[in-house]
Design an enzyme around this catalytic site. Structure first.
Site, short mmCIF file in Angstrom:
data_model
loop_
_atom_site.label_atom_id
_atom_site.label_comp_id
_atom_site.label_asym_id
_atom_site.label_seq_id
_atom_site.Cartn_x
_atom_site.Cartn_y
_atom_site.Cartn_z
N GLU A 147 0.84 -1.19 0.00
CA GLU A 147 0.00 0.00 0.00
C GLU A 147 0.88 1.25 0.00
O GLU A 147 0.43 2.33 0.34
CB GLU A 147 -0.97 0.00 1.18
N CYS A 207 -3.36 -3.83 4.32
CA CYS A 207 -2.38 -4.80 4.81
C CYS A 207 -2.69 -6.24 4.41
O CYS A 207 -1.89 -7.13 4.66
CB CYS A 207 -2.30 -4.73 6.34
N THR A 260 3.44 3.60 15.64
CA THR A 260 3.17 2.37 14.89
C THR A 260 3.67 2.47 13.45
O THR A 260 3.15 1.80 12.55
CB THR A 260 1.68 2.01 14.90
N SER A 283 -10.55 0.85 14.38
CA SER A 283 -9.84 -0.16 13.60
C SER A 283 -9.50 -1.38 14.43
O SER A 283 -9.60 -2.52 13.96
CB SER A 283 -8.56 0.45 13.01
N HIS A 308 -1.69 -10.75 11.99
CA HIS A 308 -1.19 -9.50 11.44
C HIS A 308 -0.90 -8.57 12.61
O HIS A 308 -1.75 -8.36 13.48
CB HIS A 308 -2.25 -8.88 10.51
N LYS A 338 -4.67 -8.51 21.77
CA LYS A 338 -6.08 -8.20 22.00
C LYS A 338 -6.99 -9.19 21.27
O LYS A 338 -8.02 -9.64 21.81
CB LYS A 338 -6.39 -6.77 21.53
N ASN A 390 5.61 -1.47 12.06
CA ASN A 390 4.54 -1.89 11.16
C ASN A 390 5.05 -2.08 9.74
O ASN A 390 5.66 -1.18 9.17
CB ASN A 390 3.42 -0.84 11.19
N SER A 409 -7.23 -3.03 6.51
CA SER A 409 -8.28 -2.05 6.79
C SER A 409 -9.05 -1.72 5.53
O SER A 409 -8.58 -1.85 4.41
CB SER A 409 -7.66 -0.77 7.36
#
Length: 386
Positions: free
Chosen positions: A79, A111, A152, A201, A233, A242, A275, A307
């Site tokens: 991207e 991504c 990030t 996100s 990812h 998380k 990232n 995303s």
């Protein structure tokens, strides 16, 4: 016939910042970055490097006189494209010296497109098992100086050879994709830095993981106990944690403990680079293979997310001797040098970006294999470093 990842290699820049130093400069507590976000270091990108040079550097680590002859296609997933028309794969093919009878294409979906590239490559190999597809996931994550997303950022490229009878990971048939039109992260054509709704996100990411994993279980009948580990990812390493905790809840049984330990192993390299957008899942996979308790025959689950938004969950079986088909990433990371926050900010603002003027960069300080020498007549100039 087994088809999957035959070899893998990673490349990044030779410079980094310590995020504790960045936290001090931004007036934040270091724990906010190292614990709250889960990042320790971040790759710094000089103006002489971009996705073409990083992608070529990663791919060159894989190539030898034998396998280079079998490459029929190069797919670059990114991207961070450097042209709205011409594929970055064409530049990389030229830098690597591949013959002209090679298909070259670039893919985009935030991504996620690295995973799409692998799935497309599997189809090509199924049609012609004697051929190999070179997949490169290369990106430079930019959010801007002194922005919420700055911590990030990151940069690097993962190159993979996709072929029959693979040496690293044989990909299994069942995959679950899931997509919705969501504005959680995007970058308009006029912008060099991404726009993101971070909390939204993260919630979407977790939901897409649970949706795809649940659907996968319904289709296959497999349980969490059937996996040696789950690779996520990792735009920042806390994101994977998380998602995993959303699945595990309060579980503390041996399977849950194993999943948490394997995730820690997956996070090791991402904590030191930042990232990679399209490459983050695959740097994480390499980190798990090199730092986790993985052995031949293990089943790994992979969750890919981009995303906008698209997610996919798929699986693979680890192959015997896999360790010899990955480059020594930690050695490469240890060989980098730290730069000051002042130098990082200078280099961040020195990028070619959307500047249309002719430019010639000073190459004296760049020791990486390939460089962006500048721009002339609206054309980027790439070369092998002397």
């Amino acid at each position: 016939m087994k088809i999957g990842i035959d070899e893998m290699a990673f490349a990044t820049t030779d410079q980094y910042i310590d995020l504790r130093e960045l936290a001090k400069r931004r007036g934040d507590e270091p724990d906010k970055y190292t614990i709250g976000i889960g990042q320790d270091q971040q790759a710094v990108v000089p103006p002489t490097q971009d996705i073409v040079t990083l992608g070529a550097a990663a791919a060159e680590k894989l190539l030898n006189p034998t396998n280079i002859k079998n490459i029929s296609t190069i797919i670059v997933a990114t991207e961070s494209g450097i042209d709205n028309s011409k594929a970055s794969a064409i530049y990389i093919k030229h830098l690597l010296g591949l013959n002209d009878f090679v298909r070259t294409v670039e893919l985009k979906e935030a991504c996620y497109s690295g995973t799409a590239a692998i799935q497309f490559a599997r189809g090509l190999v199924a049609l012609n098992p004697q051929e190999t597809v070179l997949v490169i996931a290369a990106d430079i994550a930019r959010y801007g100086l002194n922005t919420p997303g700055e911590v990030t950022q990151g940069a690097g490229a993962v190159a993979m050879l996709i072929g029959a009878n693979p040496h690293v990971l044989a990909i299994e048939p069942t995959a679950v994709s899931y997509s919705k039109d969501i504005m959680d992260f995007w970058r308009p054509l006029y912008a060099t830095e991404a726009m993101v709704d971070g909390k939204y996100s993260t919630n979407v990411y977790i939901d897409f993981f649970l949706q795809t994993f649940t659907r996968y279980q319904q289709l296959t009948g497999r349980k969490l106990e059937d996996f040696a580990g789950l690779a996520f990812h990792l735009p920042f390493t806390k994101m994977g944690k998380k998602a995993l905790e959303a699945l595990l809840g309060q579980r503390t049984d041996p399977t849950a403990q194993r999943m948490r330990k394997q995730l820690t192993a997956e996070q090791a390299y991402c904590r030191q680079v930042g990232n990679l957008y399209t490459g983050s899942l695959y740097l994480g996979l390499m980190s798990m293979l090199q730092n986790g308790r993985i052995q031949a025959g293990d089943r790994l689950g992979l969750f890919s997310y981009g995303s906008g938004a698209e997610g996919e969950f798929y699986t693979g079986i680890v192959q015997a001797g896999f360790a010899t088909y990955l480059n020594d990433i930690q050695a490469d990371l240890d060989a980098r040098h730290q730069v000051s926050i002042d130098e990082y900010e200078r280099l961040f603002n020195a990028q070619l970006g959307m500047n249309s003027a002719d430019q010639q960069f000073d190459l004296a300080g760049d020791q990486l294999p390939f460089v962006l020498a500048g721009q002339r007549d609206h054309q980027r100039i790439y070369q092998r470093n002397q």
